[in-house]
Design a protein around this motif. Structure first.
Motif, PDB file in Angstrom:
ATOM      1  N   LYS A 181       6.499   5.954  -8.261  1.00 46.20           N
ATOM      2  CA  LYS A 181       6.929   4.785  -7.748  1.00 46.20           C
ATOM      3  C   LYS A 181       8.244   4.480  -8.057  1.00 46.20           C
ATOM      4  CE  LYS A 181       2.549   2.278  -8.478  1.00 46.20           C
ATOM      5  NZ  LYS A 181       1.948   1.046  -9.038  1.00 46.20           N
ATOM      6  N   ARG A 182       8.778   4.613  -9.127  1.00 47.40           N
ATOM      7  CA  ARG A 182      10.343   4.705  -9.466  1.00 47.40           C
ATOM      8  C   ARG A 182      11.251   5.546  -8.651  1.00 47.40           C
ATOM      9  NH1 ARG A 182       8.402   3.815 -14.772  1.00 47.40           N
ATOM     10  NH2 ARG A 182       8.677   6.051 -15.390  1.00 47.40           N
ATOM     11  N   GLU A 183      10.451   6.868  -8.725  1.00 48.84           N
ATOM     12  CA  GLU A 183      11.215   7.855  -7.908  1.00 48.84           C
ATOM     13  C   GLU A 183      11.442   7.384  -6.368  1.00 48.84           C
ATOM     14  OE1 GLU A 183      13.414  11.238  -7.050  1.00 48.84           O
ATOM     15  OE2 GLU A 183      12.492  10.716  -9.158  1.00 48.84           O
ATOM     16  N   SER A 184      10.317   6.769  -5.834  1.00 48.76           N
ATOM     17  CA  SER A 184      10.491   6.337  -4.303  1.00 48.76           C
ATOM     18  C   SER A 184      11.339   5.484  -4.136  1.00 48.76           C
ATOM     19  CB  SER A 184       8.817   5.774  -3.862  1.00 48.76           C
ATOM     20  OG  SER A 184       8.147   6.635  -4.214  1.00 48.76           O
ATOM     21  N   LEU A 185      11.446   4.309  -4.961  1.00 45.43           N
ATOM     22  CA  LEU A 185      12.445   3.299  -4.974  1.00 45.43           C
ATOM     23  C   LEU A 185      13.939   3.700  -5.312  1.00 45.43           C
ATOM     24  CD1 LEU A 185      10.869   0.447  -7.233  1.00 45.43           C
ATOM     25  CD2 LEU A 185      11.082   0.463  -4.669  1.00 45.43           C
ATOM     26  N   LYS A 186      14.127   4.723  -6.092  1.00 43.81           N
ATOM     27  CA  LYS A 186      15.456   5.511  -6.085  1.00 43.81           C
ATOM     28  C   LYS A 186      15.909   6.193  -5.001  1.00 43.81           C
ATOM     29  CE  LYS A 186      15.638   7.175 -10.415  1.00 43.81           C
ATOM     30  NZ  LYS A 186      15.543   8.155 -11.452  1.00 43.81           N
ATOM     31  N   ARG A 187      15.040   6.965  -4.352  1.00 42.12           N
ATOM     32  CA  ARG A 187      15.155   7.819  -3.181  1.00 42.12           C
ATOM     33  C   ARG A 187      15.601   6.616  -1.823  1.00 42.12           C
ATOM     34  NH1 ARG A 187      10.424   9.812  -1.643  1.00 42.12           N
ATOM     35  NH2 ARG A 187      10.557  11.247  -3.813  1.00 42.12           N
ATOM     36  N   LYS A 188      14.753   5.608  -1.735  1.00 40.56           N
ATOM     37  CA  LYS A 188      14.988   4.596  -0.671  1.00 40.56           C
ATOM     38  C   LYS A 188      16.247   4.000  -0.968  1.00 40.56           C
ATOM     39  CE  LYS A 188      11.328   1.959   0.491  1.00 40.56           C
ATOM     40  NZ  LYS A 188      10.567   0.787   0.521  1.00 40.56           N
ATOM     41  N   ASP A 189      16.706   3.653  -2.176  1.00 43.17           N
ATOM     42  CA  ASP A 189      18.063   3.044  -2.653  1.00 43.17           C
ATOM     43  C   ASP A 189      19.355   3.925  -2.305  1.00 43.17           C
ATOM     44  OD1 ASP A 189      19.674   0.889  -3.515  1.00 43.17           O
ATOM     45  OD2 ASP A 189      19.923   2.083  -5.299  1.00 43.17           O
ATOM     46  N   ALA A 216       0.757  -1.170   0.010  1.00 40.73           N
ATOM     47  CA  ALA A 216      -0.078  -0.054   0.013  1.00 40.73           C
ATOM     48  C   ALA A 216       0.905   1.126  -0.168  1.00 40.73           C
ATOM     49  CB  ALA A 216      -0.754   0.143   1.102  1.00 40.73           C
ATOM     50  N   ARG A 217       2.014   1.297   0.874  1.00 41.13           N
ATOM     51  CA  ARG A 217       2.771   2.542   0.770  1.00 41.13           C
ATOM     52  C   ARG A 217       3.638   2.608  -0.606  1.00 41.13           C
ATOM     53  NH1 ARG A 217       1.990   5.164   5.404  1.00 41.13           N
ATOM     54  NH2 ARG A 217       1.700   4.109   7.391  1.00 41.13           N
ATOM     55  N   HIS A 218       3.671   1.547  -1.172  1.00 39.56           N
ATOM     56  CA  HIS A 218       4.489   1.610  -2.539  1.00 39.56           C
ATOM     57  C   HIS A 218       3.447   2.026  -3.594  1.00 39.56           C
ATOM     58  CE1 HIS A 218       5.933  -0.293  -6.251  1.00 39.56           C
ATOM     59  NE2 HIS A 218       7.245   0.308  -5.752  1.00 39.56           N
ATOM     60  N   GLY A 250      -3.631   6.990  -5.677  1.00 38.73           N
ATOM     61  CA  GLY A 250      -2.747   6.102  -6.352  1.00 38.73           C
ATOM     62  C   GLY A 250      -1.686   6.789  -6.843  1.00 38.73           C
ATOM     63  N   LYS A 251      -0.456   6.331  -6.760  1.00 36.14           N
ATOM     64  CA  LYS A 251       0.801   6.620  -7.264  1.00 36.14           C
ATOM     65  C   LYS A 251       0.840   6.272  -8.907  1.00 36.14           C
ATOM     66  CE  LYS A 251       3.852   6.581  -3.354  1.00 36.14           C
ATOM     67  NZ  LYS A 251       5.310   5.951  -2.914  1.00 36.14           N
ATOM     68  N   LYS A 252       1.502   7.313  -9.770  1.00 31.41           N
ATOM     69  CA  LYS A 252       1.804   7.009 -11.070  1.00 31.41           C
ATOM     70  C   LYS A 252       3.167   6.085 -11.124  1.00 31.41           C
ATOM     71  CE  LYS A 252      -1.443   9.968 -12.644  1.00 31.41           C
ATOM     72  NZ  LYS A 252      -2.573   9.385 -12.775  1.00 31.41           N
ATOM     73  N   ASP A 253       3.398   5.427 -12.278  1.00 35.79           N
ATOM     74  CA  ASP A 253       4.601   4.914 -12.360  1.00 35.79           C
ATOM     75  C   ASP A 253       6.079   5.589 -12.004  1.00 35.79           C
ATOM     76  OD1 ASP A 253       3.302   2.276 -12.847  1.00 35.79           O
ATOM     77  OD2 ASP A 253       3.465   2.461 -15.062  1.00 35.79           O
ATOM     78  N   TYR A 254       5.979   6.841 -12.467  1.00 37.86           N
ATOM     79  CA  TYR A 254       7.082   7.735 -12.369  1.00 37.86           C
ATOM     80  C   TYR A 254       7.385   7.921 -10.599  1.00 37.86           C
ATOM     81  CZ  TYR A 254       3.905  11.452 -12.929  1.00 37.86           C
ATOM     82  OH  TYR A 254       2.743  12.144 -12.591  1.00 37.86           O
TER      83      TYR A 254
END
Length: 153
Positions: free
Chosen positions: A132-140, A15-17, A126-130
């Protein structure tokens, strides 16, 4: 006591993703028979769950609570719809907000608080695909920074 404080049983990381969480509410769950025993054994899955408001009452859908192993004929249907216990003004607020396009209500956590099973539900967009990618990049990036700082010490 702040929201979400208690013994954590299950968490909906998906859900957070997939969503931006706008607001959270703590709700009680109306359970039957051996459901509380299954919850205490962490036999609950929130992954595909959602909340729907009908006739001024909130209901939890698609949350799987496994049947209790030591149970008998009083075991329950694992995917049944469960009523949530909220204040009337909270239900009205959820109903108003969920009418907006793109807004949904999702369960975030289930925990035991003062002996009762509680669910933390979130008003989500809802998040857009971009996003989600930004969130993953920031987390990494944060993970790499923590790793570097740990090695420096």
């Amino acid at each position: 006591m702040p929201k979400g404080e208690g013994k954590l049983i299950a968490q909906n990381k998906k859900a957070r993703h997939d969503y931006h969480i706008l607001d959270t509410f703590e709700a009680g769950i109306v359970l039957q028979g051996t459901e509380i025993k299954s919850i205490r054994n962490s036999r609950i899955n929130l992954k595909d769950g959602f909340v729907r408001v009908r006739k001024a009452e909130a209901y939890l859908h698609n949350v799987h609570i496994s049947p209790y192993e030591q149970g008998n004929i009083f075991n329950h249907d694992p995917l049944r719809t469960r009523k949530l216990l909220l204040h009337k003004r909270q239900i009205l607020q959820l109903e108003q907000e969920s009418k907006n396009p793109g807004i949904t209500i999702v369960p975030l956590k289930v925990y035991i608080k003062d002996g009762y099973a509680k669910v933390l539900i979130g008003l989500a967009k809802g998040k857009k695909d971009y996003d989600k990618r930004e969130s993953l990049k920031r987390k990494d990036q944060e993970r790499q920074i923590r790793r570097i700082v740990k090695n420096i010490r």
